[in-house]
Design an enzyme around this catalytic site. Structure first.
Site, PDB file in Angstrom:
ATOM      1  N   LYS A 290       0.844  -1.155   0.064  1.00 39.15           N
ATOM      2  CA  LYS A 290      -0.064  -0.131  -0.004  1.00 39.15           C
ATOM      3  C   LYS A 290       0.840   1.165   0.134  1.00 39.15           C
ATOM      4  CE  LYS A 290      -4.354  -1.448   2.097  1.00 39.15           C
ATOM      5  NZ  LYS A 290      -5.383  -1.237   3.331  1.00 39.15           N
ATOM      6  N   GLU A 393     -19.215  -9.229   9.192  1.00 45.65           N
ATOM      7  CA  GLU A 393     -20.143  -8.786   9.654  1.00 45.65           C
ATOM      8  C   GLU A 393     -21.113  -9.740  10.410  1.00 45.65           C
ATOM      9  OE1 GLU A 393     -18.652  -5.818   6.475  1.00 45.65           O
ATOM     10  OE2 GLU A 393     -19.287  -7.974   6.490  1.00 45.65           O
ATOM     11  N   ARG A 421     -25.425  -6.206   6.219  1.00 43.70           N
ATOM     12  CA  ARG A 421     -24.746  -7.338   6.101  1.00 43.70           C
ATOM     13  C   ARG A 421     -25.035  -8.860   7.012  1.00 43.70           C
ATOM     14  NH1 ARG A 421     -19.254  -6.592   2.680  1.00 43.70           N
ATOM     15  NH2 ARG A 421     -20.110  -8.095   1.518  1.00 43.70           N
TER      16      ARG A 421
END
Length: 648
Positions: A290, A393, A421
């Protein structure tokens, strides 16, 4: 690769990039030109995000991969599906949206994530994680059914791969033997060892035509010899296992290749050229970093996940990372009394630590939202009571249910849009069993530049209909702290939903006193002149409601509780006013206003009622103030709607 110490505030020279209106011209470039293009793309990405603000750490990490993909695939005929979309900025730049990038995430500008209506190169709209493999598999199977000759590719990050949905799709793809290429962009988790020369060499070998041809021919020959095929398979498996985590994906039916250096452009290009023509499920594992190429982001990839836009005066300076009040720094206890406005997530983070000190049964749970929900301090002070379950989730909610069964007091910190979700688990595993789980729901209402996939526009509607659920919405920071305590002490499922960003600046008490559930607060009484109007405001809209009430000389009630409603306050307002106006940062359908209408109907009371809230449509991206004004939910819009109703 060109490295950057700061973000350019002047547009960099990008002569090669400027010639590209579509990826078609990119496919005619040689390796040297592709390398130059990658450098220019990285420079332009830094510049454009400096102008607009937004996500850029993930995009910097996939510059080479994006160039290689558009070089190897015949996009948009070949389908390229990005997971989540944080890493899709380079893709947007290469697909005809270069100059529009300076207005990304702004009202009327480009969307923060891939969107089908924005470009034919955006094959699937995303925003939530872990959907890419399922969507790409659907496209691959549709192509097979229609006889279309096209390659379908899904790019998924290692974080998104932690979700069960991704593995369900991988298992199905292997079972149906789909022509699907899945690329794992591994930039954080220790899924594999660091990439070395041997791994890259083997990746090129294992994807080459001579190797794959020999592999298939060998299978046909060995199939006539008892036991030889199994021995060859195991030998190949063990050889791969020496340098890569191939076994898991091979067992799911994929031909695994990698890991290889995701910033080695020649290797990426050659490997993707080879894999483009392979049949069946293919899995390419690439290691990226990243923020690659921007040194501050490489050193702090979490902090530089996104940045705010830079001003011209920032030239030559390293921009600060986008961190909410620097959550990595422990907060002193007296932070609670600071006069300046605090972010609601910070109010929650402090409350969680304070309540944990008061009650050893408290457990903090989050699905990969440690920084966003401000659990950083809690994770450090109470590591044995902190659980980050990754992007899962559904598991987070049911994990909390299991803990509640054993007399623990779980608090689930989750965004409104992501709780969608885990909705079945909230109903089936928590509410049906009336378990004591507290939901701290962040990012309720419009959240701004991330747009319709991230707005928390539905939670009042989908929570209010769940039997036994308590739903609270604070008007300010002090109420948020008190409501969290109230929800925590309530012996059953309870939710506190609060917006993104700062509150109005109310002083926050240090004590953990709970607010009474189901009791409204009268903030203003209407005058005696003209029609008497009562504004029944829920949560964040109490701020514009107060201003509108002053202009209209109307009553103002801070309702506080959506479920249960303050029955007496509603009926009294109906009896003493000529018009009731409900205000909520939620869709009108099924929301708080609907609760008021249902109560009046159940009591046999007739009263003029105006329900104001988010529209029956998906709100676009932009700054929250712009969006609320567009929806008529700022003070001026509220006043105009009421005056229009009074005239009618």
């Amino acid at each position: 690769m060109k490295l950057f110490d700061d973000i350019p505030v002047e547009r960099p020279a990008t002569p090669l990039l400027d010639t590209l209106e579509t990826p078609a011209a990119l496919r005619a470039m040689n390796d040297a030109q592709l390398a130059e293009l990658a450098d220019e793309l990285r420079a332009y990405l830094l510049y454009s995000v400096g102008v607009s603000g937004g996500h850029f750490g993930a995009g910097l990490g996939v510059v080479e991969l994006t160039v290689a993909l558009h070089h190897a695939l015949e996009t948009p005929h070949d389908r390229l599906v990005w997971d989540v979309g944080h890493q899709a900025y380079p893709h947007k730049i290469l697909t005809g949206r270069r100059e529009a990038m300076q207005h990304i995430r702004q009202f009327g500008g480009l969307a923060a994530f891939p969107r089908r209506s924005e470009s034919e190169y955006d094959t699937f709209g995303v925003g939530h994680s872990s959907t890419s493999v399922s969507a790409a598999l659907g496209m691959a199977l549709a192509a097979r059914a229609s006889g279309e000759q096209r390659r379908v590719c899904a790019v998924i990050g290692d974080g998104a791969l932690s979700a069960g949905m991704a593995f369900e799709a991988l298992a199905h793809a292997g079972h149906v033997d789909a022509n699907l290429l899945v690329i794992l962009n591994d930039n954080e988790m220790s899924i594999s060892e660091n990439v070395g020369g041997m791994a890259s060499y083997l990746a090129r070998i294992m994807s080459s035509k001579p190797y794959t041809s020999m592999r298939e021919n060998g299978k046909r020959v060995l199939s006539h010899l008892p036991g030889a095929l199994e021995l060859a398979r195991r030998t190949e498996e063990h050889m791969k296992g020496m340098v890569s985590p191939a076994t898991l994906f091979e067992e799911m039916g994929f031909n695994y290749i990698g890991p290889l250096d995701g910033h080695d452009l020649p290797t990426l290009v050659q490997t993707l050229r080879n894999m483009r023509d392979m049949d069946g499920p293919q899995f390419l594992h690439v290691k990226t970093r990243k923020g690659r190429g921007f040194l501050p982001a490489e050193a702090d990839p979490i902090g530089y996940h996104a940045i705010t836009k830079l001003e011209k005066s920032d030239a030559g300076q390293t921009p600060p990372p986008l961190k909410p009040d620097d959550p990595l720094a422990p907060k002193p206890r007296n932070d609670l009394s600071r006069p300046k406005p605090r972010k609601y997530c910070n109010v929650f983070g402090d409350w969680l630590c304070d309540m944990a000190a008061a009650d050893t049964r408290l457990i903090g749970i989050t699905p990969a939202m440690r920084e966003g929900s401000d659990l950083v301090r809690f994770s450090r002070e109470y590591p044995e009571r902190y659980y980050d379950v990754a992007i899962a989730e559904q598991h987070a909610v049911t994990l909390a249910a299991g803990m509640a069964c054993e007399a623990m007091k779980p608090v689930v910190a989750i965004y409104s849009t992501f709780l969608q979700r885990g909705y079945d688990q909230l109903i089936h595993d928590v509410a049906v069993q009336h378990l004591d789980v507290t939901f701290a729901i962040d990012r309720a209402g419009v959240v701004g530049e991330d747009g319709p996939t991230h707005h928390g526009a539905l939670d009042l509607s989908y929570l209010r209909c769940v039997p036994g659920m308590v739903v609270l919405a604070p008007a300010d920071e002090a109420e948020c702290r008190a409501m969290l305590s109230a929800a925590y002490h309530h012996p059953g499922p309870a939710a506190v939903r609060y917006p993104r960003g700062t509150g109005p600046g109310v002083e926050i008490p240090e004590q953990l006193e709970a607010l009474p559930i189901g009791k409204a607060q009268q903030r203003r009484e209407a005058g005696g002149e003209g029609p008497r109007v009562a504004l029944l405001a829920f949560g964040s809209l109490n701020v514009p409601a107060a201003e509108a009430a002053e202009r209209l000389d109307a009553s103002h009630l801070n309702m506080r509780s959506i479920k249960p409603l303050d029955r007496d306050a509603v009926l009294d307002a109906a009896a003493t006013h000529d018009l009731l106006v409900t205000l909520e940062e939620n869709v009108v359908a099924g929301g708080a206003g609907s609760a008021v209408a249902e109560l009046l109907a159940a009591e046999g009371r007739t009263a003029p009622l105006l329900q104001l809230g988010l529209p029956d449509g998906f709100v676009e991206h932009g700054k929250p103030a712009e969006l609320l004004a567009e929806c008529g939910l700022d003070a001026a819009g509220i006043e105009a709607s009421i005056r229009h109703r009074l005239v009618d």
